[in-house]
Design a protein around this motif. Structure first.
Motif, PDB file in Angstrom:
ATOM      1  N   SER A   1      -9.790   5.577  10.144  1.00 34.80           N
ATOM      2  CA  SER A   1      -8.914   4.749   9.304  1.00 34.80           C
ATOM      3  C   SER A   1      -8.935   5.074   7.813  1.00 34.80           C
ATOM      4  O   SER A   1      -7.900   4.926   7.158  1.00 34.80           O
TER       5      SER A   1
ATOM      6  N   GLU B   1      -6.832  -4.016   8.977  1.00 33.39           N
ATOM      7  CA  GLU B   1      -5.817  -3.706   7.954  1.00 33.39           C
ATOM      8  C   GLU B   1      -5.859  -2.216   7.612  1.00 33.39           C
ATOM      9  O   GLU B   1      -4.827  -1.569   7.456  1.00 33.39           O
TER      10      GLU B   1
ATOM     11  N   PHE C   1      -4.222  -0.292  10.443  1.00 29.78           N
ATOM     12  CA  PHE C   1      -2.754  -0.343  10.414  1.00 29.78           C
ATOM     13  C   PHE C   1      -2.210   0.646   9.372  1.00 29.78           C
ATOM     14  O   PHE C   1      -1.242   1.357   9.619  1.00 29.78           O
ATOM     15  N   SER C   2      -2.852   0.677   8.194  1.00 27.69           N
ATOM     16  CA  SER C   2      -2.363   1.598   7.144  1.00 27.69           C
ATOM     17  C   SER C   2      -2.541   3.044   7.587  1.00 27.69           C
ATOM     18  O   SER C   2      -1.694   3.896   7.334  1.00 27.69           O
TER      19      SER C   2
ATOM     20  N   ARG D   1       0.160   3.980   9.911  1.00 24.89           N
ATOM     21  CA  ARG D   1       1.430   4.200   9.196  1.00 24.89           C
ATOM     22  C   ARG D   1       1.422   5.582   8.550  1.00 24.89           C
ATOM     23  O   ARG D   1       2.376   6.338   8.646  1.00 24.89           O
TER      24      ARG D   1
ATOM     25  N   VAL E   1       4.377  -1.742  11.541  1.00 23.51           N
ATOM     26  CA  VAL E   1       3.070  -1.174  11.210  1.00 23.51           C
ATOM     27  C   VAL E   1       1.934  -1.866  11.964  1.00 23.51           C
ATOM     28  O   VAL E   1       0.981  -1.223  12.403  1.00 23.51           O
ATOM     29  N   ARG E   2       2.046  -3.175  12.165  1.00 34.65           N
ATOM     30  CA  ARG E   2       0.924  -3.915  12.762  1.00 34.65           C
ATOM     31  C   ARG E   2       0.962  -3.724  14.282  1.00 34.65           C
ATOM     32  O   ARG E   2       1.419  -4.566  15.044  1.00 34.65           O
ATOM     33  N   SER E   3       0.482  -2.547  14.691  1.00 32.04           N
ATOM     34  CA  SER E   3       0.547  -2.136  16.099  1.00 32.04           C
ATOM     35  C   SER E   3      -0.855  -1.838  16.607  1.00 32.04           C
ATOM     36  O   SER E   3      -1.659  -1.245  15.887  1.00 32.04           O
TER      37      SER E   3
ATOM     38  N   LEU F   1      -0.190  -9.411  14.895  1.00 35.56           N
ATOM     39  CA  LEU F   1       0.248  -8.242  15.668  1.00 35.56           C
ATOM     40  C   LEU F   1       1.760  -8.269  15.877  1.00 35.56           C
ATOM     41  O   LEU F   1       2.342  -9.321  16.162  1.00 35.56           O
TER      42      LEU F   1
END
Ligand code: SF4
Ligand code: SF4
Length: 747
Positions: A52, A193, A196-197, A200, A217-219, A269
């Motif tokens: 991440s 968080e 998610f970034s 993306r 994005v929130r997958s 989500l």
């Protein structure tokens, strides 16, 4: 477990092949799932997430996924845990990836038990590694846990067998997991968080096309089930599991509902990425899954695809609202290959049906195909590629063609040389897309490469659809080979032409050719161009004999009208031959003056190209003509072979050997570096330039509007006079090429 040890699950950044397949950015699902299982058993668990904080970058040697290595190693060195479980990803690039993993293992602080765990819960391209090689490289590792590890890891932790220093690691085989009792992946073990970034960044990274959109994005990735009841020849799903263990098992929908509700409320989500090998095996359950997603207003992606024959029309309608794009696997259009070679048992008609439904619903569709299987006949490859083209042309589906790769331990590997399997295992990924392998009884590799390259080329050429309007059948020339022939000498009504433009634009046609006869004679030419511009046609091309372009005022107006490209016909290098071919003594002077006028006014000389129809009379002088064009400043030259339409006759055809020699010499050394394009040329006539000639099959995406007659697809229209013959048997282009032109008087 007797005590409550502190366990760190390490998800290192990944060194990947540039051509990797599947989705290593979703590896964190495995880490969080394992974390949940261990925590359920009382362990104190930490996940060291090396993905991440980074993104997907081109590292020269391959692709780097995740945090910068030095920063990650620093974090790893600071870990304080009694047990360190390092995730051994199936996607690591051998050599570079394993060297990196060695450094990761070496950086773990002394005193901790170190385990390597594959944590593979699914995925068709799992790569079984050479355990001897791993053992020799990974010193200090107590055990290597293969496949899915939710059973084996807790077992090994609760019953540690002391490991002698310098001894080889223990190999622990997978066991099936009871999905009814599996806890949900513990996403709270990582910074969601940040994840998610990261997703993306990765999905929008230029390094590689993503299999689904970055938004929303929130997958989170999700496995709703594991296993697969089929046994496809190429597949490594469920490797290491036998019999009962391979059975498809599913998380009960009621449990899934609880998981999703919680993530929806805790993590806001918006979408789930379902990674099952086979998510729609049970129709009713799949309906239930869609109910759940609709109720929770969650979007979904199925990057591993769905079985087409199990999808219902209603499900496709629902999916059109839930997902960005659908994927199905056809592999082969042959029932025999499906049943006797692949073991997939999928009826090809089901894929057409789903493609039709998706097309109606405006839902994009990817179709996976595989050519070059052992025992597959050339005619079967041809059928598969023809179907790929049909799906593309009729329904806008995207065929993704791959070659079978004999990964270790697959059934396919039994058809390949042992050494080849070993070599491929080091970096198999380029082979899927680009390098057919020599498999026993499979079509030849060069046949497969050329066939697939042709499919890709044709699809590229057909990406944007074109309408060709014949504005008039009148002309100020009278060419001996004119395709207009004895059509009535009259103009089209401007209003009918503009109506046709509107209709085609609505149907998604983006390109326009204005043709004739001689369209510059039509009084409504500029009105038609103006209307086409208003409608937003992406490229407007005028096809002309160029004589009116000799008048500067006319050329000025044409250039100002917004035409994007002008194709001017010139068939000879000097006045007399041009006059013979066009029936007009003035045409050479006017057309060459027209070309010069045009080139002087357009901003870019590439907006102008010259068309030359090759006949017996001008064949010996093509070199001179090319020189003349280059001298005028022309950069693009379209060489058109004679077609049996209109006034063209078989006795105008050049001798084939002479034609071939002439084309090959022009292509090898184009006069003045002219960019040559071949039109109506069977690709086999120009060995070495087949792909250039195959670009002409883009005509499948062109419709021709005649005056007073129904419109027709250009490729179909031309194909009416083309025939494949014995020379075409075994030709890798035969699935797309209609064969040789036949003149009525030719035998
Ligand atoms: S210039 Fe074109 S339309 Fe005119 S006679 Fe020649 S081939 Fe036919
Ligand atoms: S299909 Fe026939 S005409 Fe077409 S390229 Fe192949 S051999 Fe030539």
């Amino acid at each position: 477990m007797p005590q409550s040890p502190k366990i760190a699950i390490v998800e290192p950044p990944l060194a990947l092949s540039r051509h990797f397949i599947d989705y290593p950015w979703l590896n964190l699902l495995a880490a969080c799932q394992m974390g949940a299982v261990l925590r359920d058993r009382g362990a104190r668990v930490q996940v060291l997430d090396g993905l991440s904080p980074g993104g997907l970058d081109n590292d020269g040697e391959g692709l780097w996924l995740g945090q910068e290595e030095e920063k990650f190693l620093e974090r790893l060195g600071g870990l304080r845990a009694q047990v360190v479980v390092v995730h051994l990803s199936a996607y690591l690039k051998t050599d570079w990836g394993l060297e990196w993993l060695q450094r990761v293992v070496a950086a773990v602080a002394g005193g901790a038990r170190v385990l390597l765990a594959e944590m593979t819960a699914g995925g068709m391209h799992y790569l079984a590694r050479d355990h001897d090689e791993l053992a020799s490289r990974m010193t200090g590792v107590e055990a290597l846990l293969l496949g899915q590890c939710e059973h084996s890891l807790p077992q090994i932790l609760s019953d540690p067998t002391p490991r002698e220093s310098n001894s080889r690691f223990r190999l622990v085989h997978p066991q099936p997991v009871d999905l009814h009792a599996l806890p949900p992946p513990a996403w709270d073990l990582i910074d969601a968080e940040a994840y998610f970034s990261f997703m993306r960044r990765v999905l929008s990274a230029p390094a590689r096309q993503a299999p689904y959109p970055a938004q929303p994005v929130r997958s989170l990735p999700l496995l709703t089930g594991r296993g697969c009841p089929y046994d496809c020849i190429f597949c490594t799903s469920s490797l290491g599991l036998a019999g009962e263990g391979r059975r498809l098992r599913a998380v009960p929908l009621t449990r899934l509902a609880g998981w999703l509700e919680r993530w929806k409320s805790d993590l806001s989500l918006e979408r789930v990425i379902v990674l099952d090998d086979l998510a729609n095996h049970d129709r009713r359950r799949f309906d239930g899954l869609l109910d759940l997603l609709e109720r929770l207003r969650l979007r979904v992606e199925f990057p591993n695809g769905l079985r087409a024959e199990l999808l219902t029309r209603e499900q496709v309608v629902r999916l059109a609202r839930l997902t960005g794009r659908l994927k199905v696997s056809l592999e082969s259009a042959s029932r025999r290959v499906q049943n006797e070679i692949l073991g997939k048992h999928l009826p090809p008609a089901a894929v057409k049906r789903v493609a039709r439904w998706c097309h109606r619903e405006g839902l994009g569709l990817d179709v996976h195909l595989l050519v070059g299987l052992p025992g597959e006949h050339i005619s079967e490859v041809r059928r598969t590629l023809s179907m790929a083209l049909e799906l593309y042309d009729r329904y806008g589906a995207a065929p993704l063609v791959q070659f079978p790769v004999p990964l270790p331990q697959t059934r396919l590997a039994g058809h390949a040389d042992v050494e080849l399997v070993r070599q491929l295992a080091r970096d198999p990924y380029p082979a899927f897309q680009h390098r057919p392998q020599s498999l026993a009884g499979a079509p030849r590799a060069d046949y497969l490469s050329r066939a697939v390259a042709t499919l890709r080329r044709v699809m590229t050429e057909r990406r944007r659809r074109k309408v060709i309007v014949n504005l008039t059948y009148l002309c100020n020339n009278h060419c001996v080979f004119c395709a207009v022939g004895d059509r009535p000498r009259r103009h089209a009504e401007t209003s009918l032409v503009t109506k046709a433009l509107e209709k085609y634009h609505q149907r998604g046609y983006e390109l326009l050719d204005i043709d004739g006869g001689e369209p510059t004679l039509h009084p409504g030419l500029f009105e038609v161009i103006e209307r086409a511009r208003q409608l937003g046609y992406g490229k407007i091309t005028l096809v002309s004999n160029g004589r009116r372009l000799a008048y500067r005022a006319f050329t000025n107006r044409l250039v100002a009208s917004g035409v994007d490209e002008v194709l001017v016909s010139l068939h000879a290098h000097e006045q007399r031959l041009q006059a013979d071919l066009t029936g007009s003594p003035d045409s050479f002077e006017q057309t060459t003056a027209g070309i010069a006028n045009l080139l002087a006014r357009v901003g870019d000389s590439r907006q102008v190209a010259v068309n030359t129809t090759i006949v017996r009379g001008n064949l010996p002088y093509l070199g001179e003509l090319g020189g003349l064009l280059a001298g005028l400043g022309v950069r693009r030259w379209n060489l058109q072979l004679l077609t049996p339409f209109g006034r063209a006759r078989g006795d105008q055809l050049p001798e084939q050997e002479l034609l071939q020699a002439s084309l090959l010499s022009l292509l090898a050394a184009p006069p003045g570096d002219l960019e040559i394009r071949l039109v109506n040329c069977p690709p086999c006539l120009v060995p070495g330039y087949e792909q250039l000639a195959a670009a002409d099959f883009g005509k499948g995406a062109r419709d021709m509007v005649f005056i007073g007659q129904p419109a027709e697809n250009l490729q179909d229209y031309l194909s009416g006079r083309r025939r494949q013959d014995r020379r075409c048997r075994g030709c890798p282009l035969a699935f797309a090429c209609p064969g040789w032109y036949h003149f009525p008087e030719s035998p």
